[in-house]
Design an enzyme around this catalytic site. Structure first.
Site, PDB file in Angstrom:
ATOM      1  CD  GLU A   1      -1.689  -3.105   9.441  1.00  0.00           C
ATOM      2  OE1 GLU A   1      -1.322  -1.911   9.292  1.00  0.00           O
ATOM      3  OE2 GLU A   1      -2.424  -3.703   8.631  1.00  0.00           O
TER       4      GLU A   1
ATOM      5  CG  HIS B   1      -1.924  -1.119   1.198  1.00  0.00           C
ATOM      6  ND1 HIS B   1      -2.395  -1.737   2.336  1.00  0.00           N
ATOM      7  CD2 HIS B   1      -2.542  -1.734   0.151  1.00  0.00           C
ATOM      8  CE1 HIS B   1      -3.268  -2.672   2.008  1.00  0.00           C
ATOM      9  NE2 HIS B   1      -3.369  -2.688   0.684  1.00  0.00           N
TER      10      HIS B   1
END
Length: 373
Positions: A207, A2
Site C-alpha cells: 500500500e 483496483h
C-alpha cells in the site's frame, strides 16, 4: 488490480524506464540486477476500472472491473477449502483473474508484489484464516513468516517514510510500517495468498499512498519515496537457496518435493519442469527433505548465507538414490487441492535444463526469477 488506486501503475512505468536507462548507461546497479534477475511487470491488471476512476483521493469509483467484481476477492482461497466452502470453478472466475492464474502456471515465479493505494504499509500473508471470527484482529501466520517479515521490512525501511507506520489518518498505526494481512483485516480470495499457496511465489501487498488517486504534481516525489524500496525489494529475489534435483541416473526431475523442516506449507514446494527449485530463506541453518517416487528420501542440512548483496542465492543440487522396491509409497498430498501442473514451455528464458533466471513480478503485478549458474 483496483483501478482507482493509480499510483502503482505510474510507479511501475517509471520503474521500467529507470531499469532500461540504467542498463543503457551501463550503471553497475542496473547491470547487476538485470543480468541476474528476470523481471515481469504488469502495470495494469484492471484497465476497465482505471478508465472509470475519477480523481477523488479516497472514494473514487473504479475499484471493480467491468463486471463490478473486486479482483482481489476473486482468486481461489485455500482457507475456504479447509472450511469446506464451495469454490467457483476456474472458468467461472473473472477473465483478469484467469489470466493471472494462467500466467503463474507458465513461469517459475519466486517473488512478487501487488501494488495498492489508500494506506502506507507492506502487508504479508496470510490474508485469511480458518480459525473463525473469534480470531479477527490476531495474525494468521504462514510457515515462512520470518521471510515475509524480512521482505516487508526491506520495503518499509528503504521507503522514505513507510517505516514510521503512522502517516495516514484513517489507517494504522503499523509498527515498522508492516502488517500481517489477516491481523489488519480478513480478506478471502486475495491474490497474495493464492500466489504463495499455489504458485510457490512469495508475494507482498504494498500500500503505497494515503491517497488512492494522488495529484499529478505529487507523482515525482512519490516516485522518489518508492524508488529505492522497489529496487531493494527486487534484489531480495536472491535470498535463500536454489538448484536442481537429480534422480538416480543423473537426470533432473520435475515435481520432486523439496521441504524445509519446520515449514509445513499447505502445498509443498516442488521442482519445475527442469528439476529446479528455489526457497527464499533468511540466513541460517536449515534441514531439507527431498522426496521423489522410486527414490530414497534425501535429508541434508545446509548453512544458507545472505545472497542479495552478491546478486545470487546459494546454489545447491540434490542427488537422489533409487530404491530397489518394486512399489513406492505415494507422496503425501497437502490439505488444499494443489493441482500441480508442469508446463514444458514456461519457467525459463532458454531451453537449457538450468534456470536462466529467477523470476519476480510486480502487479499491480511484478514477478521475478534469479540466475542459476
Amino acid at each position: 488490480m483496483h483501478g482507482n488506486e493509480v499510483l502503482g501503475r505510474v510507479l511501475l512505468l517509471q520503474l521500467i524506464e529507470e531499469l532500461v536507462r540504467g542498463y543503457r548507461d551501463k550503471e553497475t546497479w542496473s547491470l547487476q540486477l538485470l543480468n541476474s534477475t528476470r523481471i515481469h511487470i504488469l502495470p495494469t491488471m484492471n484497465p476497465d476500472g482505471f478508465d472509470e476512476a475519477d480523481t477523488h483521493c479516497l472514494f473514487s469509483q473504479g475499484r471493480f472491473n467491468h463486471n463490478g467484481v473486486d479482483l482481489n476477492r476473486g482468486f481461489p482461497d485455500a482457507f475456504a477449502g479447509l472450511r469446506k466452502q464451495r469454490e467457483l470453478k476456474e472458468e467461472q472466475r473473472e477473465a483478469e483473474v484467469r489470466a493471472v492464474i494462467g500466467w503463474l502456471k507458465t513461469e517459475t515465479f519466486v517473488l512478487s508484489a501487488n501494488l495498492h493505494g489508500g494506506a502506507l504499509v507492506a502487508s504479508y500473508p496470510y490474508d485469511n484464516s480458518d480459525r473463525g471470527s473469534d480470531f479477527f484482529g490476531a495474525p494468521s501466520l504462514s510457515p515462512d513468516d520470518d521471510v515475509f517479515v524480512h521482505l516487508a521490512k526491506v520495503y518499509s525501511y528503504n521507503h522514505a517514510s513507510m517505516h514510521r507506520g503512522n502517516l495516514c489518518d484513517d489507517t494504522g498505526p503499523f509498527r515498522d510500517g508492516i502488517t500481517n494481512g489477516y491481523h489488519w483485516y480478513p480478506l478471502e480470495g486475495g491474490m497474495q495468498d493464492y500466489n504463495y499457496v499455489w504458485a510457490q511465489c512469495l508475494e507482498l501487498t504494498l500500500e503505497l499512498s494515503c491517497c488512492k488517486f494522488p495529484q499529478v504534481k505529487e507523482l515525482p516525489s512519490l516516485w522518489e519515496d518508492n524508488k529505492k524500496a522497489l529496487l531493494a525489494y527486487i534484489q531480495q529475489i536472491h535470498l535463500g537457496v536454489k538448484g536442481q534435483v537429480f534422480d538416480g541416473s543423473g537426470k533432473p526431475v520435475p515435481n520432486a518435493v523439496v521441504e524445509v523442516e519446520g515449514r509445513k506449507n499447505m502445498c509443498p514446494f516442488r521442482t519445475n519442469q527442469h528439476g529446479e527449485y528455489y526457497r527464499l530463506l533468511v540466513p541460517g541453518v536449515y534441514t531439507f527433505k527431498v522426496r521423489y517416487p522410486g527414490h530414497e528420501v534425501l535429508t541434508e542440512t545446509l548453512r544458507v548465507p545472505y545472497g542479495p548483496d552478491q546478486y545470487s542465492a546459494m546454489k545447491h543440487d540434490f542427488m537422489l538414490r533409487r530404491i530397489a522396491s518394486a512399489t513406492f509409497p505415494a507422496l503425501p498430498e497437502p490439505s488444499p487441492s494443489c493441482n500441480y501442473t508442469v508446463h514444458p514451455g514456461g519457467g525459463c528464458a532458454t531451453a537449457a535444463s538450468m534456470w536462466s533466471r529467477l523470476t519476480l513480478g510486480f502487479s499491480l503485478v511484478m514477478v521475478m526469477q534469479s540466475l542459476i549458474d
